[in-house]
Design an enzyme around this catalytic site. Sequence first.
Site, PDB file in Angstrom:
ATOM      1  N   ALA A 173      12.001  -6.100   3.152  1.00  0.00           N
ATOM      2  CA  ALA A 173      11.138  -5.151   3.871  1.00  0.00           C
ATOM      3  C   ALA A 173      11.738  -3.762   3.732  1.00  0.00           C
ATOM      4  O   ALA A 173      12.606  -3.350   4.508  1.00  0.00           O
ATOM      5  CB  ALA A 173      11.015  -5.546   5.341  1.00  0.00           C
ATOM      6  N   THR A 203       9.543  -0.868   1.876  1.00  0.00           N
ATOM      7  CA  THR A 203       8.485   0.143   1.780  1.00  0.00           C
ATOM      8  C   THR A 203       7.845   0.433   3.136  1.00  0.00           C
ATOM      9  O   THR A 203       7.637  -0.462   3.952  1.00  0.00           O
ATOM     10  CB  THR A 203       7.415  -0.329   0.783  1.00  0.00           C
ATOM     11  OG1 THR A 203       8.034  -0.582  -0.479  1.00  0.00           O
ATOM     12  CG2 THR A 203       6.336   0.714   0.615  1.00  0.00           C
ATOM     13  N   GLU A 204       7.521   1.706   3.350  1.00  0.00           N
ATOM     14  CA  GLU A 204       6.849   2.139   4.571  1.00  0.00           C
ATOM     15  C   GLU A 204       5.629   2.978   4.195  1.00  0.00           C
ATOM     16  O   GLU A 204       5.518   3.431   3.046  1.00  0.00           O
ATOM     17  CB  GLU A 204       7.808   2.956   5.441  1.00  0.00           C
ATOM     18  CG  GLU A 204       9.006   2.152   5.921  1.00  0.00           C
ATOM     19  CD  GLU A 204       9.923   2.944   6.860  1.00  0.00           C
ATOM     20  OE1 GLU A 204       9.563   4.089   7.217  1.00  0.00           O
ATOM     21  OE2 GLU A 204      10.971   2.419   7.224  1.00  0.00           O
ATOM     22  N   PRO A 205       4.721   3.213   5.142  1.00  0.00           N
ATOM     23  CA  PRO A 205       3.534   4.017   4.828  1.00  0.00           C
ATOM     24  C   PRO A 205       3.865   5.383   4.215  1.00  0.00           C
ATOM     25  O   PRO A 205       3.126   5.880   3.367  1.00  0.00           O
ATOM     26  CB  PRO A 205       2.839   4.159   6.187  1.00  0.00           C
ATOM     27  CG  PRO A 205       3.227   2.919   6.932  1.00  0.00           C
ATOM     28  CD  PRO A 205       4.632   2.633   6.501  1.00  0.00           C
ATOM     29  N   SER A 227       8.013   5.307  -3.442  1.00  0.00           N
ATOM     30  CA  SER A 227       9.003   5.637  -4.478  1.00  0.00           C
ATOM     31  C   SER A 227      10.218   6.343  -3.876  1.00  0.00           C
ATOM     32  O   SER A 227      11.339   6.171  -4.349  1.00  0.00           O
ATOM     33  CB  SER A 227       8.369   6.535  -5.535  1.00  0.00           C
ATOM     34  OG  SER A 227       7.360   5.853  -6.238  1.00  0.00           O
ATOM     35  N   PHE A 255       3.244  -3.373   2.597  1.00  0.00           N
ATOM     36  CA  PHE A 255       3.245  -4.006   1.265  1.00  0.00           C
ATOM     37  C   PHE A 255       4.412  -4.980   1.128  1.00  0.00           C
ATOM     38  O   PHE A 255       5.091  -5.001   0.094  1.00  0.00           O
ATOM     39  CB  PHE A 255       3.291  -2.964   0.141  1.00  0.00           C
ATOM     40  CG  PHE A 255       2.195  -1.936   0.195  1.00  0.00           C
ATOM     41  CD1 PHE A 255       0.890  -2.298   0.465  1.00  0.00           C
ATOM     42  CD2 PHE A 255       2.469  -0.596  -0.025  1.00  0.00           C
ATOM     43  CE1 PHE A 255      -0.131  -1.347   0.510  1.00  0.00           C
ATOM     44  CE2 PHE A 255       1.466   0.354   0.021  1.00  0.00           C
ATOM     45  CZ  PHE A 255       0.157  -0.021   0.294  1.00  0.00           C
ATOM     46  N   ILE A 256       4.647  -5.792   2.142  1.00  0.00           N
ATOM     47  CA  ILE A 256       5.794  -6.688   2.135  1.00  0.00           C
ATOM     48  C   ILE A 256       5.393  -8.052   1.575  1.00  0.00           C
ATOM     49  O   ILE A 256       4.579  -8.768   2.166  1.00  0.00           O
ATOM     50  CB  ILE A 256       6.382  -6.824   3.556  1.00  0.00           C
ATOM     51  CG1 ILE A 256       6.697  -5.440   4.136  1.00  0.00           C
ATOM     52  CG2 ILE A 256       7.617  -7.716   3.523  1.00  0.00           C
ATOM     53  CD1 ILE A 256       7.585  -4.559   3.277  1.00  0.00           C
ATOM     54  N   GLY A 295     -17.622  -9.793 -24.178  1.00  0.00           N
ATOM     55  CA  GLY A 295     -18.334  -9.854 -22.905  1.00  0.00           C
ATOM     56  C   GLY A 295     -17.885 -11.007 -22.022  1.00  0.00           C
ATOM     57  O   GLY A 295     -17.860 -10.880 -20.788  1.00  0.00           O
ATOM     58  N   GLU A 347       8.565  -2.421  -7.181  1.00  0.00           N
ATOM     59  CA  GLU A 347       9.981  -2.299  -7.585  1.00  0.00           C
ATOM     60  C   GLU A 347      10.262  -0.946  -8.231  1.00  0.00           C
ATOM     61  O   GLU A 347      11.182  -0.815  -9.050  1.00  0.00           O
ATOM     62  CB  GLU A 347      10.403  -3.421  -8.539  1.00  0.00           C
ATOM     63  CG  GLU A 347      10.181  -4.809  -8.013  1.00  0.00           C
ATOM     64  CD  GLU A 347      10.887  -5.064  -6.708  1.00  0.00           C
ATOM     65  OE1 GLU A 347      12.104  -4.865  -6.622  1.00  0.00           O
ATOM     66  OE2 GLU A 347      10.204  -5.476  -5.749  1.00  0.00           O
TER      67      GLU A 347
END
Length: 381
Positions: free
Chosen positions: A122, A124-126, A130, A154-155, A338, A361
Site C-alpha cells: 500500500a 500509492t495515494e490519490p 509517480s 489502486f492497491i 474484425g 510500478e
Amino acid sequence: MSELREEEKDVLEYIKRFANEEVKPLARDIDLKEEVPRKLIDRMKELGLFASYIPKEYGGYGMSFSFLIRAIEIISKACPSTSLVLDGALTLFGEPVLMFGSEDLKKKYLKRVAEGEIGGLALTEPGAGSDAAAIKTSAVKDGNDYVINGTKIFISNGRLAKFFVVDVVTDPSKGHRGITTFVVDSDAPGFKISRDIHKMGIRGSSTVELIFENVRVPESNIVGKLNEGFKVVMETLDAGRIGIAAQALGIAESAFEEAVIYSQQRKQFGQNISNMEGIQFMISDMATEIEAAKLLTYNAAERWDKHEPCIKESSMAKLYASDAANRIATDSLQIFGGYGYTTDLDAERHMRDAKITQIYEGTNQIQRVIIAREVMRELNP
C-alpha cells in the site's frame, strides 16, 4: 546468463501444466466476473507457489528470484490477473520484509506467506503516484505503537491480502527522509476498504481504495528503520518492476502465439494470410521483441539474485517488456482483423491487460528518467 537449478526447471513444468490446464480455461470468466476464483488461489498454495521464493528458514523452498520471475511469466501467459496474486504476495510484500524486516517480523509474516496467506503493498495515494515521496498518510507515535491515518488507492490484492506493507510519513519536516514502512494487518481496527476499483484490464485482480482511521500498529512492525522507508520503497520497486516485466512478457507471448496460429488458418485471396509478406514482417518483429524483452527481464532477475545493482536493468526490463507487450497486443489484434475487435476472441483482452504494465510500478516515463539518470551516473561518476 545462468541456468536455473534442475529442481526449479522441474517445478516450472508443473506450473506450465497448471497454467495451461487450470488457469487459461478460466481466464475469460475471471475477466468478466472481475475475480480470481478461490480454487485457483488454493491450487497455487497446494503447488507450493507461495512458498517457492520464501527462504527455507521461514518455511519456504528457497528458490531463486529468477525462478519466481519465470513462474510469473508462465501464469501471466494464461491469466495476468491470477499471476498478480502471487506477484503481489512475494515481490511487493515478501521481498521488502525479507530485505529489511527484523528477524521477528520475518518469522511472523514470511511463514504465513509460505503457508499461502496473501500480502500486498500500500504505497500509492490519490495525490502521490509517480511522486512516491509526496505521500500524506501519517503515523504518529503513541507509547509503543504508531497511529496511522490516511488513504491509499489502486492497491492490488486489496480484498485478498491479510497484511500489507504500508508506507507512511512519520516526520513531515524531513520530506522523503521522513517516510517509514510498516506491516499492517488487514483486520486491524480502523483499517477499511472504502471501495473496489473497476478497471479496463487485469479485471480479475482485486484493486481497492484503503482508508486508515486511527489504525494502531506496534513499533515492532516497522520494516527497516524509522524514517528510512523511502529506501525500502525504492528497493521494493526495483524487484517489483522485474515482476511486471515478466507479466508483460507473458501477455505478449499469449497474444503473439494466438495470432500466429490464426494467421496459418485464416485464408484470404486463396491462401493463408501467414504467406503474405506484410503479415510475416509483423510476426518477425513481434518474435524479435519478445526475445529481447525476455533477455532483459531474465538478466535483471539474475542480477537481483546475485545482489548486484540493478536499478537500471530492472527499469529497462519493465520499460521494454511493457512497451513491447502493448505493441504486440495491438499488432496481434490487427492480424485477427474484425474478429479481433470482438469479445469472441481473447485478442482484445490481451490489449486491455497489457496497458497497465506501462503504468504501475512506475510509469514508463518515470522509467526513462531513471534509466537516463543511471546511465549518466555510470559515465560520469
